[in-house]
Design an enzyme around this catalytic site. Structure first.
Site, mmCIF file in Angstrom:
data_model
loop_
_atom_site.group_PDB
_atom_site.id
_atom_site.type_symbol
_atom_site.label_atom_id
_atom_site.label_comp_id
_atom_site.label_asym_id
_atom_site.label_seq_id
_atom_site.Cartn_x
_atom_site.Cartn_y
_atom_site.Cartn_z
ATOM 1 N N GLU A 19 30.822 19.935 -9.296
ATOM 2 C CA GLU A 19 30.536 21.012 -8.334
ATOM 3 C C GLU A 19 29.493 21.974 -8.885
ATOM 4 O OE1 GLU A 19 33.439 19.912 -9.425
ATOM 5 O OE2 GLU A 19 35.079 20.316 -8.028
ATOM 6 N N CYS A 76 31.189 20.381 -14.692
ATOM 7 C CA CYS A 76 31.845 19.756 -13.536
ATOM 8 C C CYS A 76 30.814 19.376 -12.473
ATOM 9 C CB CYS A 76 32.839 20.724 -12.902
ATOM 10 S SG CYS A 76 34.321 21.005 -13.855
ATOM 11 N N CYS A 132 38.320 22.712 -9.639
ATOM 12 C CA CYS A 132 39.034 23.439 -10.706
ATOM 13 C C CYS A 132 38.805 24.945 -10.538
ATOM 14 C CB CYS A 132 38.581 22.960 -12.081
ATOM 15 S SG CYS A 132 36.990 23.630 -12.615
ATOM 16 N N ASN A 157 29.885 14.966 -12.758
ATOM 17 C CA ASN A 157 30.300 15.620 -14.001
ATOM 18 C C ASN A 157 29.566 15.016 -15.195
ATOM 19 O OD1 ASN A 157 31.979 13.372 -13.313
ATOM 20 N ND2 ASN A 157 33.564 14.029 -14.740
ATOM 21 N N GLU A 191 30.031 15.025 -19.228
ATOM 22 C CA GLU A 191 30.902 15.399 -20.348
ATOM 23 C C GLU A 191 30.120 15.481 -21.662
ATOM 24 O OE1 GLU A 191 34.284 12.702 -20.173
ATOM 25 O OE2 GLU A 191 35.073 13.829 -18.455
ATOM 26 N N CYS A 211 35.213 26.244 -11.149
ATOM 27 C CA CYS A 211 34.312 25.896 -10.042
ATOM 28 C C CYS A 211 34.605 26.745 -8.811
ATOM 29 C CB CYS A 211 34.411 24.413 -9.712
ATOM 30 S SG CYS A 211 33.651 23.391 -10.993
HETATM 31 N N1 THU Z 1 35.958 17.794 -13.211
HETATM 32 C C1 THU Z 1 35.009 18.034 -12.247
HETATM 33 O O1 THU Z 1 33.892 17.504 -12.312
HETATM 34 N N2 THU Z 1 35.335 18.868 -11.235
HETATM 35 C C2 THU Z 1 36.547 19.471 -11.072
HETATM 36 O O2 THU Z 1 36.710 20.289 -10.183
HETATM 37 C C3 THU Z 1 37.660 19.079 -11.946
HETATM 38 C C4 THU Z 1 37.273 18.404 -13.201
HETATM 39 C C5 THU Z 1 35.625 16.881 -14.313
HETATM 40 C C6 THU Z 1 35.495 17.546 -15.656
HETATM 41 C C7 THU Z 1 35.791 16.414 -16.594
HETATM 42 O O3 THU Z 1 34.614 15.687 -16.838
HETATM 43 C C8 THU Z 1 36.755 15.522 -15.807
HETATM 44 O O4 THU Z 1 36.640 15.925 -14.457
HETATM 45 C C9 THU Z 1 38.206 15.624 -16.249
HETATM 46 O O5 THU Z 1 38.614 16.925 -16.293
#
Ligand code: THU
Length: 129
Positions: A55, A53, A87, A42, A44, A90
């Site tokens: 994925e 994310c 999520c 991920n 940010e 994704c």
């Molecule tokens: N996140 C992912 O990378 N994948 C997911 O399926 C759920 C959330 C990340 C996004 C963000 O950087 C952190 O997790 C918290 O939400």
């Protein structure tokens, strides 16, 4: 590559995650039907909604290399006591590239395993050429 090997790859890439806001590091490794493995973590942003994310990052890496892919298996790793399934956003993006097995692993022996169609029933589709 087995799901256990994919877990090890996802665990490694989770360490690269750029997650200074949530501190929630995620790694993803996917295996394509063509036999290749791609990874993502991920990424940010100070403008939170721009976060990518793990994925979707891994899927973008796969498309960069192969142009189009069918995903056989996708594995998520989080350094947490419980596993983190993908999520909602994704799930829709994974669905675009097949009906893979989806595993979520964590730092304990706990894990989840689903077929993508179980995680996103009645998914939205458009016909593709
Ligand atoms: N996140 C992912 O990378 N994948 C997911 O399926 C759920 C959330 C990340 C996004 C963000 O950087 C952190 O997790 C918290 O939400």
């Amino acid at each position: 590559m087995s799901e256990t090997q994919l877990k090890d790859v996802a665990k490694k890439v989770a360490k690269q995650a750029y997650a200074p806001y949530s501190k929630f590091k995620v790694g993803c490794a996917l295996l394509t039907k063509s036999g290749n493995v791609y990874t993502g973590c991920n990424v940010e942003n100070a403008s939170y909604g721009l976060t990518i994310c793990a994925e979707r990052n891994a899927i973008a890496q796969a498309i960069n290399q192969e142009g189009n892919v069918e995903i056989e298996t996708i594995v998520v790793y989080t350094p947490t006591p419980t596993p983190t399934p993908p999520c909602g956003a994704c799930r829709q993006v994974i669905h675009e590239f097949g009906n893979p097995k989806v595993f979520s692993f964590c730092e304990t022996d706990d894990f989840t395993s689903h077929q993508m169609s179980e995680l996103l029933p009645n998914a939205f589709d458009l016909s593709k050429d």
